[in-house]
Scaffold this motif. Structure first.
Motif, PDB file in Angstrom:
ATOM      1  N   GLN B  83       0.839  -1.190   0.000  1.00 34.63           N
ATOM      2  CA  GLN B  83       0.000   0.000   0.000  1.00 34.63           C
ATOM      3  C   GLN B  83       0.884   1.255   0.000  1.00 34.63           C
ATOM      4  O   GLN B  83       1.951   1.257   0.604  1.00 34.63           O
ATOM      5  CB  GLN B  83      -0.898   0.014   1.245  1.00 34.63           C
ATOM      6  CG  GLN B  83      -1.902  -1.119   1.256  1.00 34.63           C
ATOM      7  CD  GLN B  83      -2.765  -1.109   2.508  1.00 34.63           C
ATOM      8  OE1 GLN B  83      -2.835  -0.109   3.212  1.00 34.63           O
ATOM      9  NE2 GLN B  83      -3.422  -2.214   2.774  1.00 34.63           N
ATOM     10  N   PRO B  84       0.414   2.331  -0.668  1.00 32.56           N
ATOM     11  CA  PRO B  84       1.224   3.556  -0.752  1.00 32.56           C
ATOM     12  C   PRO B  84       1.667   4.092   0.615  1.00 32.56           C
ATOM     13  O   PRO B  84       2.831   4.467   0.790  1.00 32.56           O
ATOM     14  CB  PRO B  84       0.286   4.553  -1.438  1.00 32.56           C
ATOM     15  CG  PRO B  84      -0.688   3.718  -2.194  1.00 32.56           C
ATOM     16  CD  PRO B  84      -0.839   2.444  -1.424  1.00 32.56           C
ATOM     17  N   ALA B  85       0.758   4.093   1.588  1.00 36.42           N
ATOM     18  CA  ALA B  85       1.113   4.622   2.914  1.00 36.42           C
ATOM     19  C   ALA B  85       2.203   3.769   3.568  1.00 36.42           C
ATOM     20  O   ALA B  85       3.055   4.278   4.292  1.00 36.42           O
ATOM     21  CB  ALA B  85      -0.124   4.682   3.815  1.00 36.42           C
ATOM     22  N   VAL B  86       2.170   2.468   3.284  1.00 37.21           N
ATOM     23  CA  VAL B  86       3.186   1.558   3.832  1.00 37.21           C
ATOM     24  C   VAL B  86       4.541   1.854   3.181  1.00 37.21           C
ATOM     25  O   VAL B  86       5.576   1.901   3.858  1.00 37.21           O
ATOM     26  CB  VAL B  86       2.778   0.083   3.609  1.00 37.21           C
ATOM     27  CG1 VAL B  86       3.915  -0.864   4.005  1.00 37.21           C
ATOM     28  CG2 VAL B  86       1.523  -0.254   4.407  1.00 37.21           C
ATOM     29  N   ALA B  87       4.523   2.103   1.873  1.00 35.27           N
ATOM     30  CA  ALA B  87       5.764   2.393   1.149  1.00 35.27           C
ATOM     31  C   ALA B  87       6.404   3.678   1.680  1.00 35.27           C
ATOM     32  O   ALA B  87       7.612   3.730   1.956  1.00 35.27           O
ATOM     33  CB  ALA B  87       5.483   2.502  -0.349  1.00 35.27           C
ATOM     34  N   ILE B  88       5.591   4.718   1.862  1.00 37.31           N
ATOM     35  CA  ILE B  88       6.091   6.008   2.367  1.00 37.31           C
ATOM     36  C   ILE B  88       6.716   5.810   3.758  1.00 37.31           C
ATOM     37  O   ILE B  88       7.812   6.296   4.052  1.00 37.31           O
ATOM     38  CB  ILE B  88       4.938   7.039   2.449  1.00 37.31           C
ATOM     39  CG1 ILE B  88       4.459   7.400   1.045  1.00 37.31           C
ATOM     40  CG2 ILE B  88       5.378   8.292   3.209  1.00 37.31           C
ATOM     41  CD1 ILE B  88       3.147   8.173   1.015  1.00 37.31           C
ATOM     42  N   THR B  89       6.009   5.066   4.600  1.00 34.33           N
ATOM     43  CA  THR B  89       6.467   4.841   5.974  1.00 34.33           C
ATOM     44  C   THR B  89       7.771   4.050   6.009  1.00 34.33           C
ATOM     45  O   THR B  89       8.690   4.380   6.764  1.00 34.33           O
ATOM     46  CB  THR B  89       5.376   4.093   6.779  1.00 34.33           C
ATOM     47  OG1 THR B  89       4.180   4.881   6.742  1.00 34.33           O
ATOM     48  CG2 THR B  89       5.796   3.877   8.215  1.00 34.33           C
ATOM     49  N   LEU B  90       7.864   3.018   5.163  1.00 35.54           N
ATOM     50  CA  LEU B  90       9.068   2.180   5.129  1.00 35.54           C
ATOM     51  C   LEU B  90      10.306   2.982   4.763  1.00 35.54           C
ATOM     52  O   LEU B  90      11.366   2.833   5.373  1.00 35.54           O
ATOM     53  CB  LEU B  90       8.898   1.065   4.091  1.00 35.54           C
ATOM     54  CG  LEU B  90       8.436  -0.294   4.575  1.00 35.54           C
ATOM     55  CD1 LEU B  90       8.481  -1.291   3.434  1.00 35.54           C
ATOM     56  CD2 LEU B  90       9.297  -0.784   5.729  1.00 35.54           C
ATOM     57  N   VAL B  91      10.157   3.857   3.769  1.00 30.62           N
ATOM     58  CA  VAL B  91      11.298   4.654   3.324  1.00 30.62           C
ATOM     59  C   VAL B  91      11.726   5.611   4.436  1.00 30.62           C
ATOM     60  O   VAL B  91      12.914   5.770   4.715  1.00 30.62           O
ATOM     61  CB  VAL B  91      10.965   5.408   2.020  1.00 30.62           C
ATOM     62  CG1 VAL B  91      12.065   6.396   1.675  1.00 30.62           C
ATOM     63  CG2 VAL B  91      10.774   4.424   0.875  1.00 30.62           C
ATOM     64  N   GLU B  92      10.736   6.224   5.132  1.00 33.74           N
ATOM     65  CA  GLU B  92      11.085   7.140   6.218  1.00 33.74           C
ATOM     66  C   GLU B  92      11.700   6.401   7.402  1.00 33.74           C
ATOM     67  O   GLU B  92      12.560   6.925   8.099  1.00 33.74           O
ATOM     68  CB  GLU B  92       9.856   7.934   6.653  1.00 33.74           C
ATOM     69  CG  GLU B  92      10.004   9.396   6.280  1.00 33.74           C
ATOM     70  CD  GLU B  92       8.771  10.205   6.569  1.00 33.74           C
ATOM     71  OE1 GLU B  92       8.490  10.431   7.750  1.00 33.74           O
ATOM     72  OE2 GLU B  92       8.103  10.592   5.604  1.00 33.74           O
TER      73      GLU B  92
END
Lengths: 130, 120
Positions: B83-92
């Protein structure tokens, strides 16, 4: 504080994530911020179990003008952190993990504070604003 | 004991993670997958995480380990459905999953696996 729950065993980390999800939705955080807060809570709850030998997660809703936020406290009475600077170094771990728990959690929230006294315990406070 | 089911589809293994995993469950999946690859001589593993609301450093590490060990056992791993929100969180969070192949959905993931295996 508005509530608290124990974090003693591994399964409690899952329960903590579920509680934080419910609270974050109640607080009106948007999806990305919910995801970041839940992920940060997951890292800190795991630390409470693994390094702190168990403890608690407390929460409270906070307001500042028109802003609402959710503040979480992870506290334990474990051995504490001997070297705070080292603990806040990306990639450093004392427990065989990736060393991203504390530093990663810090990057995911708006406010982060770490208090630890060797022999007394550790207390990590995080907050996310909507 | 709780287990994440592993489906066998020809020379591929298919895993859909649909529950909020505790750490032991993630480790069990890692062991089960390597055992399946060895037993069936599987050439590819597809992991669907579209039902996961969060991926923290522990689950991220498990995904990286599965990808690494399957490579050693001559199988490819593709992670799909993040999910997009998961991708953003993982990178941060600082986890960029180096060496892990990804695809947007199951269909594209299967295509990628077939191409990889055919190319060998």
């Amino acid at each position: 504080m508005d509530g608290s729950q124990p974090i003693s065993i591994e399964q409690d980390v899952v329960l903590a994530r579920q509680t934080v999800r419910r609270l974050a939705i109640e607080c009106g955080l948007r999806l990305v911020d919910q995801t970041k807060l839940i992920t940060a809570a997951s890292e800190l709850a795991r630390n409470t179990v693994i390094y702190g030998g168990g403890g608690h997660m407390d929460w409270e809703f906070v307001e500042e003008g028109t802003r609402r936020g959710l503040r979480l406290v992870f506290r334990d009475e474990g051995p504490g952190i001997a070297d705070m600077k080292l603990a806040m170094t990306d990639g450093w771990t004392s427990g065989g993990g990736l060393g991203l728990g504390l530093t990663g959690a810090k990057r995911l929230v708006d406010e982060f504070s770490l208090e630890s006294t060797p022999g007394v315990g550790t207390r990590v406070t995080i907050c996310k604003w909507n | 004991m709780d287990r994440i089911p592993i489906l066998r589809m020809g020379e591929f293994l298919l895993v859909t993670i649909q529950v909020d995993m505790h750490d032991q469950l993630a480790l069990t999946l890692q062991d089960d997958l390597s055992e399946h690859i060895s037993r069936y001589g599987s050439k590819g593993v597809l992991i669907d995480i579209s039902a996961l609301d969060i991926v923290d450093s522990f689950i991220g590490r498990m995904i990286g380990t599965i990808s690494g060990l399957s490579k050693i056992m001559d199988a490819e791993t593709v992670l799909v459905g993040m999910q997009p929100a998961v991708a953003i969180t993982l990178v941060e969070l600082g986890l960029t999953l180096p060496g892990v192949s990804t695809a947007l959905n199951v269909e594209r993931g299967m295509r990628l696996l077939r191409e990889r295996v055919l190319a060998q």
